[in-house]
Design a protein around this motif. Structure first.
Motif, PDB file in Angstrom:
ATOM      1  N   ARG A 152      38.693  43.898  32.169  1.00  0.00           N
ATOM      2  CA  ARG A 152      39.027  43.157  33.715  1.00  0.00           C
ATOM      3  C   ARG A 152      37.448  43.506  34.448  1.00  0.00           C
ATOM      4  NH1 ARG A 152      41.254  38.860  34.862  1.00  0.00           N
ATOM      5  NH2 ARG A 152      43.445  39.538  35.019  1.00  0.00           N
ATOM      6  N   GLU A 153      37.145  44.723  34.231  1.00  0.00           N
ATOM      7  CA  GLU A 153      35.735  45.046  35.077  1.00  0.00           C
ATOM      8  C   GLU A 153      34.795  44.187  34.733  1.00  0.00           C
ATOM      9  OE1 GLU A 153      37.543  49.177  36.855  1.00  0.00           O
ATOM     10  OE2 GLU A 153      36.059  49.258  34.989  1.00  0.00           O
ATOM     11  N   VAL A 156      34.847  40.587  35.737  1.00  0.00           N
ATOM     12  CA  VAL A 156      34.365  40.671  37.141  1.00  0.00           C
ATOM     13  C   VAL A 156      32.808  40.584  37.048  1.00  0.00           C
ATOM     14  CG1 VAL A 156      34.573  41.708  39.279  1.00  0.00           C
ATOM     15  CG2 VAL A 156      36.654  41.514  38.160  1.00  0.00           C
ATOM     16  N   ASN A 166      33.568  36.816  45.874  1.00  0.00           N
ATOM     17  CA  ASN A 166      34.809  37.353  45.556  1.00  0.00           C
ATOM     18  C   ASN A 166      36.027  36.466  45.442  1.00  0.00           C
ATOM     19  OD1 ASN A 166      33.263  39.672  46.003  1.00  0.00           O
ATOM     20  ND2 ASN A 166      34.871  40.655  47.337  1.00  0.00           N
ATOM     21  N   ILE A 169      35.741  34.595  42.198  1.00  0.00           N
ATOM     22  CA  ILE A 169      36.203  35.492  41.253  1.00  0.00           C
ATOM     23  C   ILE A 169      37.698  35.542  40.988  1.00  0.00           C
ATOM     24  CG2 ILE A 169      36.125  37.807  40.195  1.00  0.00           C
ATOM     25  CD1 ILE A 169      33.331  38.056  41.225  1.00  0.00           C
ATOM     26  N   ALA A 170      38.284  35.670  42.263  1.00  0.00           N
ATOM     27  CA  ALA A 170      39.976  35.845  42.195  1.00  0.00           C
ATOM     28  C   ALA A 170      40.495  34.458  41.851  1.00  0.00           C
ATOM     29  CB  ALA A 170      40.174  36.002  43.989  1.00  0.00           C
ATOM     30  N   ALA A 177      41.874  38.667  46.155  1.00  0.00           N
ATOM     31  CA  ALA A 177      40.599  39.122  46.684  1.00  0.00           C
ATOM     32  C   ALA A 177      40.620  40.440  46.861  1.00  0.00           C
ATOM     33  CB  ALA A 177      40.209  38.195  47.794  1.00  0.00           C
ATOM     34  N   VAL A 180      39.902  41.961  43.435  1.00  0.00           N
ATOM     35  CA  VAL A 180      38.491  41.737  43.269  1.00  0.00           C
ATOM     36  C   VAL A 180      37.852  43.014  43.904  1.00  0.00           C
ATOM     37  CG1 VAL A 180      36.519  40.304  43.407  1.00  0.00           C
ATOM     38  CG2 VAL A 180      38.825  39.263  42.648  1.00  0.00           C
ATOM     39  N   HIS A 181      38.121  42.997  45.041  1.00  0.00           N
ATOM     40  CA  HIS A 181      37.241  44.050  45.849  1.00  0.00           C
ATOM     41  C   HIS A 181      37.206  45.417  45.455  1.00  0.00           C
ATOM     42  CE1 HIS A 181      35.418  46.078  49.407  1.00  0.00           C
ATOM     43  NE2 HIS A 181      36.492  46.737  49.456  1.00  0.00           N
ATOM     44  N   HIS A 183      38.052  45.970  41.981  1.00  0.00           N
ATOM     45  CA  HIS A 183      37.311  46.044  40.779  1.00  0.00           C
ATOM     46  C   HIS A 183      36.042  46.175  41.072  1.00  0.00           C
ATOM     47  CE1 HIS A 183      40.545  45.188  38.378  1.00  0.00           C
ATOM     48  NE2 HIS A 183      40.893  44.111  38.761  1.00  0.00           N
ATOM     49  N   ILE A 184      35.189  45.556  42.109  1.00  0.00           N
ATOM     50  CA  ILE A 184      33.956  45.798  42.116  1.00  0.00           C
ATOM     51  C   ILE A 184      33.436  47.094  42.548  1.00  0.00           C
ATOM     52  CG2 ILE A 184      31.886  44.836  43.691  1.00  0.00           C
ATOM     53  CD1 ILE A 184      33.454  42.199  43.796  1.00  0.00           C
TER      54      ILE A 184
END
Length: 227
Positions: A152-153, A156, A166, A169-170, A177, A180-181, A183-184
């Motif tokens: 998943r990362e 992303v 973000n 991506i979501a 979101a 996503v935050h 993961h980043i």
């Protein structure tokens, strides 16, 4: 938006000129070789440039060399590179150059007109537009640091490199979101990169890291603007 094009294939350069004009862009000049491109850039000071990697006379790396030279003369000059194939060395070199928007797309993406114009505008605004195939090969080349990322990362990271924010991506991954935050944050932690500001600085920092340290800069900044 003023555009200068460097493309020796007359059919492709004509097609690019037509589709850009229909999209409301002003094509200031079309050059068929590196010297002509540099002359046009100096004269017109475009908002963005489109450059083929391989130009006459040797059809090896004249285009990317001219793009890098233009960026040295005009710091921050946005460059969108077009290539027939994924040229990992040239993609890495462009990403490692400092300042301004950068993009690297395969030529078959031009046929997807809306996507291509959107990518060009993103680069002109100081962002990134990386072909998914380019990202896949750069990530594969990167080795151990990226191996630590979860599937998943990696997804992303790939979408970040394509210029997605973000929320985009979501939407693409059908997650929140907030997810996503997180993961980043994990990506930066695993790659040993400091989380700075949001936006395209982080994208270039990650890509620069994947392609080795950038001379004269730290991995966390990649020598790019704060856009």
């Amino acid at each position: 938006m003023r555009v200068v094009i460097a493309e020796d294939n007359v059919l492709l350069s004509t097609g690019l000129e037509l589709l850009l004009r229909r999209a409301g862009c002003h094509v200031a000049a079309v050059a068929g070789d590196a010297p002509g491109f540099l002359t046009a850039v100096r004269e017109h000071r475009p908002d963005v440039t489109i450059v083929d990697v391989r130009l006459p006379p040797s059809f090896r790396d004249e285009g990317i060399r001219a793009a890098l030279e233009a960026r040295r003369e005009l710091p921050g000059l946005p460059v969108l590179v077009l290539s027939q194939y994924v040229e990992q060395q040239y993609a890495a070199e462009l990403l490692s150059s400092t300042g301004g928007g950068v993009g690297y797309l395969l030529k078959d993406r031009v046929s997807r007109v809306d996507e291509f114009v959107d990518a060009l505008r993103r680069v002109a605004a100081g962002g990134t537009a990386m072909d998914p195939e380019v990202i896949a090969q750069l990530v594969h080349r990167a080795g151990d640091p990226v191996a630590a990322l979860t599937p998943r990362e990696r997804e992303v990271l790939g979408l970040m490199a394509q210029g997605c924010d973000n929320n985009a991506i979501a939407s693409r991954l059908v997650i929140t979101a907030n997810a996503v935050h997180k993961h980043i944050g994990n990506i930066f932690a695993k790659l040993g990169l400091a989380v700075t500001d949001s936006g395209h600085r982080r994208v270039l920092a990650v890509l620069a890291y994947l392609n080795g340290p950038v001379r004269g800069t730290g991995a966390g900044s990649a020598g790019v603007s704060g856009r």
